[in-house]
Design a protein around this motif. Sequence first.
Motif, short mmCIF file in Angstrom:
data_model
loop_
_atom_site.label_atom_id
_atom_site.label_comp_id
_atom_site.label_asym_id
_atom_site.label_seq_id
_atom_site.Cartn_x
_atom_site.Cartn_y
_atom_site.Cartn_z
N ALA A 1 -0.74 6.53 -5.77
CA ALA A 1 -0.88 6.24 -4.34
C ALA A 1 -2.29 5.72 -4.05
O ALA A 1 -3.25 6.12 -4.71
N ASP A 2 -2.38 4.80 -3.06
CA ASP A 2 -3.70 4.32 -2.65
C ASP A 2 -4.39 5.38 -1.79
O ASP A 2 -5.59 5.56 -1.86
N ASN A 3 -3.57 6.04 -0.95
CA ASN A 3 -4.12 7.04 -0.03
C ASN A 3 -3.35 8.34 -0.16
O ASN A 3 -2.12 8.33 -0.25
N LYS B 1 -7.72 11.19 -0.82
CA LYS B 1 -7.91 10.01 -1.67
C LYS B 1 -7.77 8.78 -0.78
O LYS B 1 -6.92 8.77 0.12
N GLY B 2 -8.58 7.76 -1.00
CA GLY B 2 -8.46 6.51 -0.24
C GLY B 2 -8.93 6.65 1.18
O GLY B 2 -10.00 7.20 1.44
N GLU B 3 -8.07 6.22 2.11
CA GLU B 3 -8.45 6.24 3.52
C GLU B 3 -7.23 6.50 4.38
O GLU B 3 -6.10 6.48 3.88
N SER C 1 8.40 1.65 -3.98
CA SER C 1 7.09 1.07 -3.65
C SER C 1 7.06 -0.42 -3.94
O SER C 1 6.30 -1.17 -3.32
N MET D 1 0.84 -1.20 0.00
CA MET D 1 0.00 0.00 0.00
C MET D 1 0.88 1.25 0.00
O MET D 1 1.94 1.27 0.60
N HIS E 1 4.27 -1.63 2.71
CA HIS E 1 3.62 -0.34 2.89
C HIS E 1 4.68 0.76 2.85
O HIS E 1 5.65 0.71 3.58
N THR F 1 0.99 5.35 0.65
CA THR F 1 0.29 6.48 1.26
C THR F 1 1.14 7.73 1.14
O THR F 1 2.31 7.74 1.51
#
Lengths: 129, 174
Positions: free
Chosen positions: B154-156, B169-171, B112, B1, B117, B3
Amino acid sequence: MILITGGAYQGKKNYAFRTFGCSENSVADGLVCSINDILNAECITNYHIFVKRMLEDNADIISVTKQLCTENFNAVVIMNEIGCGIVPLEKKDRIWREMTGKCGCIIAENSERVIRMINSVPVIIKGEL
Amino acid sequence: MITLVTGGSKCGKSSLAEKILDSVYTGGKFYIATMIPYGDDALDAVNRHRIMRDGKGFSTVEKYTDIHEISLAENCGILLECIGNLCANEMFCNEKICFPTEKIISGVKKLSQYAEHIVIVTNEVGCDGFDYTAETQLYIKAMAEINSGIAQFADNVIECVYGIPIILKGEIPC
């Protein structure tokens, strides 16, 4: 405690007056007010400038900010967000910017609600409106 | 993930980044430090961040440019701090200004791949409305491009405002 932040001229004070019933009579303006005013006023504006003035007077602004949070815990505090630019060349400007950040974090932590104004639109970033 | 944590000066980005990595990842963690410890301000910041990380099990990797050269164990946790310094180092370390947008974005992508993470700390530098020299304007532009580039994959993406995390974005993965 309520913190209203955001960039310059985004409608922070108007929002405070409109929403939380503050008026000019109940305001301590960070441009001119004393520590005592800060600890007693219903609404404090320009807290970022107050930080600057306290630093110029060599006052311990972190302690004063903590005192504000414990003694005037129903206050509406208005301060600009000033950290989102280039690191200033002058050391005293850098210190002001950093201390404003730290004081903002202390006030936000102690606030039930934090509102960020963007183009006069209130965005609630902590608590509920 | 992946972030990305952004925000202005002293807004609690580092503590949030560490908190995220601490809560989602229990394995070996690497802290990639991009700030050249030169001058009082930099040394203060380095010390402050060192104290904050103390006892949290980070191995520190100091890399001021060329993050794509870093090679780490697979499935590790990475905290990269920060893009602001990395970008300035890449741009202004040589006589001629370099344009590091693609280099940094692909460097972050490469890191990444090692990481289970990765948390990347960056800075908002374009919101004070002042006029700057041409060089500084180029830096502001590069930072905007790099931040946008990383935010895309990025996921978040989380912005810190006076210590309060705002999800862009994301959580918030913690």
